[in-house]
Design a protein around this motif. Structure first.
Motif, PDB file in Angstrom:
ATOM      1  N   LYS A 122       0.830  -1.202   0.000  1.00  0.00           N
ATOM      2  CA  LYS A 122       0.000   0.000   0.000  1.00  0.00           C
ATOM      3  C   LYS A 122       0.869   1.260   0.000  1.00  0.00           C
ATOM      4  CE  LYS A 122      -4.442   1.318   1.911  1.00  0.00           C
ATOM      5  NZ  LYS A 122      -5.436   1.112   2.980  1.00  0.00           N
ATOM      6  N   SER A 123       2.019   1.164   0.670  1.00  0.00           N
ATOM      7  CA  SER A 123       2.911   2.328   0.784  1.00  0.00           C
ATOM      8  C   SER A 123       3.474   2.759  -0.563  1.00  0.00           C
ATOM      9  CB  SER A 123       4.058   2.030   1.741  1.00  0.00           C
ATOM     10  OG  SER A 123       4.852   0.965   1.236  1.00  0.00           O
ATOM     11  N   LEU A 124       3.453   1.845  -1.565  1.00  0.00           N
ATOM     12  CA  LEU A 124       3.953   2.179  -2.903  1.00  0.00           C
ATOM     13  C   LEU A 124       2.818   2.512  -3.867  1.00  0.00           C
ATOM     14  CD1 LEU A 124       6.771  -0.511  -3.351  1.00  0.00           C
ATOM     15  CD2 LEU A 124       7.029   1.898  -2.716  1.00  0.00           C
ATOM     16  N   GLY A 125       1.581   2.463  -3.372  1.00  0.00           N
ATOM     17  CA  GLY A 125       0.439   2.802  -4.216  1.00  0.00           C
ATOM     18  C   GLY A 125       0.316   1.904  -5.433  1.00  0.00           C
ATOM     19  N   GLN A 126       0.539   0.593  -5.251  1.00  0.00           N
ATOM     20  CA  GLN A 126       0.551  -0.333  -6.384  1.00  0.00           C
ATOM     21  C   GLN A 126      -0.860  -0.752  -6.807  1.00  0.00           C
ATOM     22  OE1 GLN A 126       3.232  -3.164  -4.537  1.00  0.00           O
ATOM     23  NE2 GLN A 126       4.903  -2.587  -5.901  1.00  0.00           N
ATOM     24  N   ILE A 170      11.632   2.296 -15.202  1.00  0.00           N
ATOM     25  CA  ILE A 170      12.211   2.581 -13.883  1.00  0.00           C
ATOM     26  C   ILE A 170      11.227   2.100 -12.816  1.00  0.00           C
ATOM     27  CG2 ILE A 170      13.077   4.367 -12.328  1.00  0.00           C
ATOM     28  CD1 ILE A 170      13.680   6.068 -14.839  1.00  0.00           C
ATOM     29  N   GLU A 171      11.662   1.136 -12.011  1.00  0.00           N
ATOM     30  CA  GLU A 171      10.786   0.504 -11.020  1.00  0.00           C
ATOM     31  C   GLU A 171      11.402   0.603  -9.628  1.00  0.00           C
ATOM     32  OE1 GLU A 171       8.182  -0.894  -8.859  1.00  0.00           O
ATOM     33  OE2 GLU A 171       7.589  -0.997 -10.989  1.00  0.00           O
ATOM     34  N   ILE A 172      10.601   1.038  -8.680  1.00  0.00           N
ATOM     35  CA  ILE A 172      11.096   1.229  -7.307  1.00  0.00           C
ATOM     36  C   ILE A 172      11.126  -0.068  -6.512  1.00  0.00           C
ATOM     37  CG2 ILE A 172       8.814   1.765  -6.310  1.00  0.00           C
ATOM     38  CD1 ILE A 172      10.213   3.942  -4.622  1.00  0.00           C
ATOM     39  N   ARG A 194      11.244  -6.296  -5.585  1.00  0.00           N
ATOM     40  CA  ARG A 194      10.569  -7.595  -5.508  1.00  0.00           C
ATOM     41  C   ARG A 194       9.993  -8.003  -6.868  1.00  0.00           C
ATOM     42  NH1 ARG A 194       5.855  -7.355  -1.909  1.00  0.00           N
ATOM     43  NH2 ARG A 194       5.580  -5.379  -2.994  1.00  0.00           N
ATOM     44  N   LEU A 195       9.838  -7.020  -7.773  1.00  0.00           N
ATOM     45  CA  LEU A 195       9.277  -7.299  -9.100  1.00  0.00           C
ATOM     46  C   LEU A 195      10.333  -7.779 -10.101  1.00  0.00           C
ATOM     47  CD1 LEU A 195       6.876  -4.239  -9.241  1.00  0.00           C
ATOM     48  CD2 LEU A 195       6.145  -6.618  -9.378  1.00  0.00           C
ATOM     49  N   LYS A 196      11.594  -7.802  -9.673  1.00  0.00           N
ATOM     50  CA  LYS A 196      12.689  -8.168 -10.586  1.00  0.00           C
ATOM     51  C   LYS A 196      12.476  -9.531 -11.263  1.00  0.00           C
ATOM     52  CE  LYS A 196      16.783  -6.639  -9.475  1.00  0.00           C
ATOM     53  NZ  LYS A 196      18.108  -6.452  -8.847  1.00  0.00           N
ATOM     54  N   PRO A 197      12.178 -10.607 -10.511  1.00  0.00           N
ATOM     55  CA  PRO A 197      11.986 -11.901 -11.182  1.00  0.00           C
ATOM     56  C   PRO A 197      10.772 -11.933 -12.103  1.00  0.00           C
ATOM     57  CG  PRO A 197      11.486 -12.067  -8.825  1.00  0.00           C
ATOM     58  CD  PRO A 197      12.113 -10.734  -9.048  1.00  0.00           C
ATOM     59  N   ILE A 198       9.728 -11.190 -11.742  1.00  0.00           N
ATOM     60  CA  ILE A 198       8.527 -11.150 -12.589  1.00  0.00           C
ATOM     61  C   ILE A 198       8.830 -10.441 -13.897  1.00  0.00           C
ATOM     62  CG2 ILE A 198       6.147 -10.296 -12.790  1.00  0.00           C
ATOM     63  CD1 ILE A 198       5.849 -10.571  -9.777  1.00  0.00           C
ATOM     64  N   LEU A 199       9.476  -9.283 -13.816  1.00  0.00           N
ATOM     65  CA  LEU A 199       9.797  -8.517 -15.023  1.00  0.00           C
ATOM     66  C   LEU A 199      10.802  -9.250 -15.897  1.00  0.00           C
ATOM     67  CD1 LEU A 199       9.919  -4.934 -13.457  1.00  0.00           C
ATOM     68  CD2 LEU A 199       8.321  -5.716 -15.201  1.00  0.00           C
ATOM     69  N   PHE A 200      11.726  -9.969 -15.270  1.00  0.00           N
ATOM     70  CA  PHE A 200      12.692 -10.756 -16.040  1.00  0.00           C
ATOM     71  C   PHE A 200      11.953 -11.768 -16.918  1.00  0.00           C
ATOM     72  CE2 PHE A 200      15.421 -14.487 -16.608  1.00  0.00           C
ATOM     73  CZ  PHE A 200      16.539 -13.898 -17.187  1.00  0.00           C
ATOM     74  N   PHE A 239      16.227  -0.296 -11.599  1.00  0.00           N
ATOM     75  CA  PHE A 239      15.546  -0.259 -10.309  1.00  0.00           C
ATOM     76  C   PHE A 239      16.002   0.942  -9.495  1.00  0.00           C
ATOM     77  CE2 PHE A 239      14.809  -4.532 -11.702  1.00  0.00           C
ATOM     78  CZ  PHE A 239      13.492  -4.769 -11.277  1.00  0.00           C
ATOM     79  N   GLY A 240      15.018   1.696  -8.994  1.00  0.00           N
ATOM     80  CA  GLY A 240      15.308   2.887  -8.208  1.00  0.00           C
ATOM     81  C   GLY A 240      14.076   3.757  -8.101  1.00  0.00           C
ATOM     82  N   ASP A 241      14.160   4.763  -7.258  1.00  0.00           N
ATOM     83  CA  ASP A 241      13.080   5.722  -7.040  1.00  0.00           C
ATOM     84  C   ASP A 241      13.233   6.846  -8.064  1.00  0.00           C
ATOM     85  OD1 ASP A 241      11.380   7.722  -6.167  1.00  0.00           O
ATOM     86  OD2 ASP A 241      11.909   7.517  -4.049  1.00  0.00           O
ATOM     87  N   VAL A 242      12.229   7.052  -8.897  1.00  0.00           N
ATOM     88  CA  VAL A 242      12.339   8.061  -9.960  1.00  0.00           C
ATOM     89  C   VAL A 242      12.532   9.468  -9.401  1.00  0.00           C
ATOM     90  CG1 VAL A 242       9.873   8.621 -10.227  1.00  0.00           C
ATOM     91  CG2 VAL A 242      11.400   8.653 -12.237  1.00  0.00           C
ATOM     92  N   LEU A 243      12.195   9.672  -8.136  1.00  0.00           N
ATOM     93  CA  LEU A 243      12.405  10.978  -7.509  1.00  0.00           C
ATOM     94  C   LEU A 243      13.857  11.160  -7.047  1.00  0.00           C
ATOM     95  CD1 LEU A 243       9.130  11.342  -5.401  1.00  0.00           C
ATOM     96  CD2 LEU A 243       9.748  12.639  -7.449  1.00  0.00           C
ATOM     97  N   LYS A 244      14.619  10.065  -7.055  1.00  0.00           N
ATOM     98  CA  LYS A 244      15.997  10.138  -6.555  1.00  0.00           C
ATOM     99  C   LYS A 244      17.051   9.783  -7.600  1.00  0.00           C
ATOM    100  CE  LYS A 244      14.566   9.028  -1.833  1.00  0.00           C
ATOM    101  NZ  LYS A 244      14.553   8.006  -0.773  1.00  0.00           N
TER     102      LYS A 244
END
Length: 290
Positions: free
Chosen positions: A24-28, A76-78, A81-87, A100-105
């Motif tokens: 929920k904290s990532l608004g997914q 760009i994905e924060i 945990r989604l790495k194996p799925i996207l692979f 992988f990273g926060d687009v704001l940073k």
């Protein structure tokens, strides 16, 4: 070519298979309607000459469609945990890179330098988490990036604020900040029922065509936005009252009235009735006020 994964059944299967839980904290919220996903790609005018940055690919449903049309996609994905799925879901799409990273940073200039050729015109496409919509949009618009278009799925109410005109209920300082740098246009409404998990509000896809030149030329951008924010301090108050409460002192009242008269703006008007051009004229006159 990989099988498309945009149906509710396929999304649920992937989530279950990888034992993925939504944060929920990532608004997914994952989009599960292929027609809407295709319409997003079309709304952005993605062609085989397009270079695309996608923010928040999730499990890769939109990424797949972008990869089929674009020259290259950098997602760009924060959430690592989604790495194996996207692979798995993007395997076979050689024109996609996931960072992988926060687009704001992350350093967007560096990513563009590393991933795209010099002079590439870049589109940003995303299904943005509601809680970080404004910071992400403002970072994209103010970072001097070689972006031509930003096409994003956001909360419908926020999309209406970005597109709003003077005098409309939704018009405010955010409308002005975005329209100063881009030309917004709502492309379609999206019901909350086409997401997993289902959000509490409806969404909209909006396209922001980034201006080559700002909508108005002002002496000081910082001061221009200071005047805008002050003018919307309290919506029911007049422009004069808001400026006096938020920007000026009592002994400057006469000078302020004089400037408003000089630029032909009635001090009894409310901030939400002023166009960007009027705010530009007012800010410049106030900037030189002694």
């Amino acid at each position: 070519m990989n099988k498309r994964i945009s149906s509710p059944r396929q999304t649920q299967d992937i989530i279950k298979q990888h034992d993925f839980t939504f944060k929920k904290s990532l608004g997914q919220n994952f989009l599960i309607d292929e027609n809407i996903l295709s319409n997003i790609v079309s709304a952005a005018d993605v062609t085989d000459a397009s270079y695309v940055i996608e923010i928040g690919p999730g499990i890769g449903a939109l990424t797949q469609l972008l990869a089929e049309r674009a020259k290259k996609v950098v997602a760009i994905e924060i959430d690592e945990r989604l790495k194996p799925i996207l692979f798995k879901t993007l395997n076979g799409h050689s024109n996609v890179t996931v960072r992988f990273g926060d687009v704001l940073k992350v350093d967007l200039h560096q990513i563009i330098k590393e991933e795209f050729p010099d002079g590439a015109e870049i589109k940003v496409i995303a299904n943005l988490p509601y809680y970080v919509t404004t910071p992400i949009l403002m970072r994209l618009l103010t970072s001097q990036l070689p972006i031509t278009d930003i096409v994003v799925m956001i909360q419908k109410e926020v999309a209406e604020r970005l597109e709003a005109s003077p005098g409309e209920k939704s018009y405010g300082s955010l409308s002005i900040a975005v329209q100063y740098m881009a030309e917004p246009r709502i492309m379609m409404a999206v019901p909350k029922t086409v997401f997993i998990p289902q959000p509490n509000v409806d969404s909209a896809v909006i396209r922001l065509q980034v201006r080559k030149e700002k909508k108005v030329q002002v002496m000081s951008e910082d001061f221009f936005f200071k005047v805008v924010r002050a003018s919307f301090g309290q919506r029911r108050k007049t422009l004069m009252n808001n400026l006096m409460n938020n920007l000026y002192t009592k002994d400057q009242k006469a000078s302020l009235l004089s400037v408003l008269e000089e630029v032909s703006i009635d001090p009894k008007r409310r901030g939400e009735t002023l166009s960007i051009e009027e705010f530009g004229k007012l800010a410049d006159a106030l900037y030189t006020m002694k």
